[in-house]
Design a protein around this motif. Structure first.
Motif, PDB file in Angstrom:
ATOM      1  N   GLY A  42      28.335   4.334  -3.052  1.00 19.44           N
ATOM      2  CA  GLY A  42      29.037   4.547  -4.309  1.00 19.44           C
ATOM      3  C   GLY A  42      29.921   3.371  -4.673  1.00 19.44           C
ATOM      4  O   GLY A  42      30.362   2.611  -3.816  1.00 19.44           O
ATOM      5  N   ALA A 119      34.555   7.108 -14.188  1.00 12.53           N
ATOM      6  CA  ALA A 119      33.885   7.600 -12.983  1.00 12.53           C
ATOM      7  C   ALA A 119      32.893   8.719 -13.285  1.00 12.53           C
ATOM      8  O   ALA A 119      32.957   9.357 -14.332  1.00 12.53           O
ATOM      9  CB  ALA A 119      34.922   8.098 -11.978  1.00 12.53           C
ATOM     10  N   ASP A 120      31.988   8.944 -12.340  1.00 14.19           N
ATOM     11  CA  ASP A 120      31.119  10.118 -12.375  1.00 14.19           C
ATOM     12  C   ASP A 120      31.829  11.323 -11.783  1.00 14.19           C
ATOM     13  O   ASP A 120      31.616  12.460 -12.200  1.00 14.19           O
ATOM     14  CB  ASP A 120      29.837   9.864 -11.574  1.00 14.19           C
ATOM     15  CG  ASP A 120      28.969   8.799 -12.206  1.00 14.19           C
ATOM     16  OD1 ASP A 120      28.812   8.814 -13.433  1.00 14.19           O
ATOM     17  OD2 ASP A 120      28.454   7.940 -11.466  1.00 14.19           O
ATOM     18  N   ALA A 121      32.653  11.063 -10.756  1.00 12.53           N
ATOM     19  CA  ALA A 121      33.347  12.154 -10.059  1.00 12.53           C
ATOM     20  C   ALA A 121      34.723  11.688  -9.621  1.00 12.53           C
ATOM     21  O   ALA A 121      34.931  10.502  -9.322  1.00 12.53           O
ATOM     22  CB  ALA A 121      32.541  12.619  -8.850  1.00 12.53           C
ATOM     23  N   VAL A 145      34.617  14.211 -16.499  1.00 10.51           N
ATOM     24  CA  VAL A 145      34.357  13.719 -15.144  1.00 10.51           C
ATOM     25  C   VAL A 145      34.411  14.884 -14.164  1.00 10.51           C
ATOM     26  O   VAL A 145      35.341  15.702 -14.208  1.00 10.51           O
ATOM     27  CB  VAL A 145      35.387  12.636 -14.750  1.00 10.51           C
ATOM     28  CG1 VAL A 145      35.189  12.192 -13.305  1.00 10.51           C
ATOM     29  CG2 VAL A 145      35.280  11.443 -15.696  1.00 10.51           C
ATOM     30  N   ARG A 146      33.430  14.967 -13.292  1.00 11.86           N
ATOM     31  CA  ARG A 146      33.333  16.059 -12.311  1.00 11.86           C
ATOM     32  C   ARG A 146      34.494  15.996 -11.322  1.00 11.86           C
ATOM     33  O   ARG A 146      34.777  14.935 -10.742  1.00 11.86           O
ATOM     34  CB  ARG A 146      32.003  15.943 -11.579  1.00 11.86           C
ATOM     35  CG  ARG A 146      31.715  17.017 -10.539  1.00 11.86           C
ATOM     36  CD  ARG A 146      30.298  16.793 -10.001  1.00 11.86           C
ATOM     37  NE  ARG A 146      29.987  17.664  -8.895  1.00 11.86           N
ATOM     38  CZ  ARG A 146      29.585  18.927  -9.013  1.00 11.86           C
ATOM     39  NH1 ARG A 146      29.470  19.466 -10.214  1.00 11.86           N
ATOM     40  NH2 ARG A 146      29.277  19.655  -7.950  1.00 11.86           N
ATOM     41  N   ALA A 241      29.443  13.501  -2.657  1.00 11.51           N
ATOM     42  CA  ALA A 241      29.740  13.075  -4.025  1.00 11.51           C
ATOM     43  C   ALA A 241      28.742  12.023  -4.491  1.00 11.51           C
ATOM     44  O   ALA A 241      28.282  12.053  -5.643  1.00 11.51           O
ATOM     45  CB  ALA A 241      31.163  12.532  -4.114  1.00 11.51           C
ATOM     46  N   VAL A 242      28.396  11.088  -3.599  1.00 11.12           N
ATOM     47  CA  VAL A 242      27.425  10.055  -3.957  1.00 11.12           C
ATOM     48  C   VAL A 242      26.047  10.678  -4.178  1.00 11.12           C
ATOM     49  O   VAL A 242      25.360  10.382  -5.162  1.00 11.12           O
ATOM     50  CB  VAL A 242      27.365   8.969  -2.866  1.00 11.12           C
ATOM     51  CG1 VAL A 242      26.204   8.006  -3.122  1.00 11.12           C
ATOM     52  CG2 VAL A 242      28.676   8.201  -2.822  1.00 11.12           C
ATOM     53  N   ARG A 244      25.220  13.765  -4.966  1.00 15.19           N
ATOM     54  CA  ARG A 244      25.180  14.560  -6.202  1.00 15.19           C
ATOM     55  C   ARG A 244      25.204  13.655  -7.425  1.00 15.19           C
ATOM     56  O   ARG A 244      24.548  13.938  -8.437  1.00 15.19           O
ATOM     57  CB  ARG A 244      26.351  15.548  -6.243  1.00 15.19           C
ATOM     58  CG  ARG A 244      26.300  16.669  -5.227  1.00 15.19           C
ATOM     59  CD  ARG A 244      25.138  17.615  -5.425  1.00 15.19           C
ATOM     60  NE  ARG A 244      25.148  18.275  -6.719  1.00 15.19           N
ATOM     61  CZ  ARG A 244      25.805  19.403  -6.996  1.00 15.19           C
ATOM     62  NH1 ARG A 244      26.527  19.998  -6.038  1.00 15.19           N
ATOM     63  NH2 ARG A 244      25.753  19.953  -8.175  1.00 15.19           N
ATOM     64  N   GLY A 245      25.973  12.557  -7.352  1.00 18.50           N
ATOM     65  CA  GLY A 245      26.028  11.617  -8.466  1.00 18.50           C
ATOM     66  C   GLY A 245      24.690  10.961  -8.733  1.00 18.50           C
ATOM     67  O   GLY A 245      24.393  10.575  -9.871  1.00 18.50           O
ATOM     68  N   GLU A 246      23.878  10.848  -7.681  1.00 18.12           N
ATOM     69  CA  GLU A 246      22.544  10.272  -7.829  1.00 18.12           C
ATOM     70  C   GLU A 246      21.522  11.296  -8.304  1.00 18.12           C
ATOM     71  O   GLU A 246      20.342  10.963  -8.475  1.00 18.12           O
ATOM     72  CB  GLU A 246      22.095   9.679  -6.491  1.00 18.12           C
ATOM     73  CG  GLU A 246      22.919   8.465  -6.069  1.00 18.12           C
ATOM     74  CD  GLU A 246      22.571   7.956  -4.684  1.00 18.12           C
ATOM     75  OE1 GLU A 246      23.013   6.850  -4.345  1.00 18.12           O
ATOM     76  OE2 GLU A 246      21.854   8.676  -3.939  1.00 18.12           O
TER      77      GLU A 246
END
Length: 294
Positions: A42, A119-121, A145-146, A241-242, A244-246
């Motif tokens: 990430g 950010a994504d999260a 943002v999550r 987190a990475v 899920r972000g993908e």
């Protein structure tokens, strides 16, 4: 900074025992999760504070070395936060946190909202004041943002914070504190009254994923010999987190995060024990190959 004493058996109240090793290791739940996410692939920015002491210098350097952007990491008067950790012969630990500089992060500083919005999260923990946690969570919600919250150290959570949390990731103890229910399945169901998704980490037993309107899913953990479990939960959250972000499916993301955590517990220390992405990929692929061959 984690001040870690290694003993055969942890002392009981009023008891003194002799340890066999001592280490100072960069730690802190926020920093640990930042390092775990960065090593998992990430792009990570850290918001927080360190003191003007030698620990602060080391903590900042360790984040930079891991590839974490420290533009949001303040340096304040006084001492950096410390965690005083006892690790026993089975790898289990007990921890006393002294907030130090962390206690000054009671709101957002200039530039923090911009970092969150990009950010994504947003990964949150409870080693800073709740006012700071709430300010960050509200900023994340405002920008879509999550919000991923690890409720540690365990404490009752205000409804205002739960209302802006997308994913809650407690361990068994923390889930019991939050819900009053010792059974993880019962605790997971209770948590869904407040948040849309929850993952309860179960140590060597893996994790339990729960989402509204569906049955909970248990994802087992790889079987390994643990040396030090200090950073297992933070490694799991950062890697999750990475993943899920993908856009990985939930069960795949949980299995991959469990593989990262399993690697971390086989090594001493907190951030120093966290695997890089290539290691996690290789370990997870080996686990999958083993299951397939059977």
């Amino acid at each position: 900074m984690d001040l870690v004493a290694y003993v055969a058996t942890a002392p009981r109240r009023g008891e003194t025992v002799t340890g066999h090793a001592f280490r100072t290791v960069p730690g802190g739940k926020g920093a640990n999760q930042a390092v775990a996410a960065a090593r998992s692939g990430g792009a990570v920015s850290m918001i927080g504070a360190v003191g003007e002491d030698d620990f602060g210098v080391r903590l900042r350097a360790s984040l930079t070395e891991a590839g974490v952007d420290t533009g949001g990491l303040r340096t304040v008067e006084g001492e950096s936060g410390t965690a005083h950790i006892v690790v026993d012969g089975e790898g289990a630990n007990s921890i006393v946190v002294v907030p130090g500089a962390n206690g000054t992060v009671d709101g957002l500083a200039h530039g923090d909202e911009r970092r969150i919005a990009a950010a994504d999260a947003l990964l949150l923990q409870l080693e800073i004041p709740l006012t700071g946690v709430l300010a960050a969570a509200h900023a994340a919600r405002e920008h879509g943002v999550r919000v991923v919250l690890t409720p540690a150290p365990a404490q009752p959570l205000p409804p205002e914070l739960l209302a802006v949390t997308d994913l809650l990731v407690p361990n068994e103890h923390e889930a019991a504190v939050l819900t009053g229910k010792s059974d993880p399945y019962d605790a997971a169901s209770a948590l869904l009254a407040s948040v849309p998704e929850a993952v309860i980490t179960l140590g060597a037993k893996g994790s339990l994923y729960a989402v509204r309107d569906a049955e909970p899913v248990h994802v087992p953990a790889p079987r390994v010999k643990a040396e030090d479990t200090t950073a297992a939960g933070d490694t799991f959250v950062g890697a999750l987190a990475v993943a899920r972000g993908e856009g990985r499916p939930v069960q795949d993301a949980l299995a991959w995060a469990s593989a990262a955590a399993a690697l971390s517990v086989q090594r001493a220390g907190a951030s120093a024990s966290m695997p890089h992405r290539a290691e996690t990929d290789a370990f997870a692929a080996g686990l999958l190959e083993g299951r397939t061959s059977r």
